[in-house]
Design an enzyme around this catalytic site. Structure first.
Site, mmCIF file in Angstrom:
data_model
loop_
_atom_site.group_PDB
_atom_site.id
_atom_site.type_symbol
_atom_site.label_atom_id
_atom_site.label_comp_id
_atom_site.label_asym_id
_atom_site.label_seq_id
_atom_site.Cartn_x
_atom_site.Cartn_y
_atom_site.Cartn_z
ATOM 1 N N SER A 56 0.846 -1.083 0.063
ATOM 2 C CA SER A 56 -0.102 -0.059 -0.088
ATOM 3 C C SER A 56 0.909 1.426 0.125
ATOM 4 C CB SER A 56 -1.009 -0.030 1.203
ATOM 5 O OG SER A 56 -0.196 0.405 2.415
ATOM 6 N N LYS A 100 0.633 4.787 6.649
ATOM 7 C CA LYS A 100 0.029 5.471 5.701
ATOM 8 C C LYS A 100 0.778 6.748 5.808
ATOM 9 C CE LYS A 100 -2.924 2.192 4.756
ATOM 10 N NZ LYS A 100 -2.613 1.390 3.665
#
Length: 189
Positions: A56, A100
């Site tokens: 990701s 993230k």
């Protein structure tokens, strides 16, 4: 006879010195061990190692990258746009963490549409995402106090705030501050 007494005295003195030397060595070892334990505990309080699992955050971070995060980064401040943070994955049954990038901070008006990200009306140039990647989804919201909006750099393969909402700043485990592995990529990601 005096010589013998002096000789015995020097032998006794030498034996005493040897015992003192051994005692000193043991004390030194104990001191070193205490210092090492204190350093390890102190480092553990400020730093946490993690290993990247998944894609990701490609191309910035790769699967199996070894990172260190600062546990104290936000003790006296809050995350800023662009920070790479780590926080708990609430939908998982394991104690897994998400990695993230902070896209928007409290008070920001965030819009995502037509494959682009806008913050406070300004189109964002995101050089950390894969060339040609688009940011799917539609978002139009003002980020609440105490929250951040996060996304993975691999926008086409990231479960992030577009799907699970904003992240509470108090739940942030830390900020990524260095990559240690692979050695060819060592440094700040």
């Amino acid at each position: 006879m005096k010589e013998r007494e002096e000789l015995l005295d020097s032998e006794e003195l030498e034996e005493l010195n040897e015992n003192d030397g051994q005692k000193l060595k043991i004390k030194d070892v104990i001191k070193v061990l205490i210092i090492v334990v204190a350093i390890v505990l102190l480092i553990g309080f400020f730093v946490k190692p993690i290993i990247v699992e998944g894609a990701s955050m490609n191309p910035t971070l790769q699967d199996d990258d070894y990172l260190l995060i600062s546990r104290q980064s936000y003790t006296f401040g809050e995350p800023e746009r662009g920070d790479i943070i780590v926080f708990p994955h609430h939908e998982s049954t394991e104690d897994s963490l998400y990695i993230k990038r902070v896209i928007a901070i409290p008070g920001d008006h965030l819009e995502i549409h037509d494959g682009n990200v806008y913050i406070n009306g300004e189109l964002q140039y995101e050089d950390y995402i894969k060339s040609g990647a688009i940011t799917e989804g539609y978002v139009n919201l003002v980020i609440p106090e105490g929250q951040v909006f996060v996304m993975g750099d691999n926008r086409e393969n990231s479960s992030d705030s577009r799907y699970f909402g904003t992240v509470n700043i108090e739940e942030v485990t830390g900020e990524v501050f260095v990559r240690l592995w692979p050695l060819s990529e060592i440094g700040r990601p």
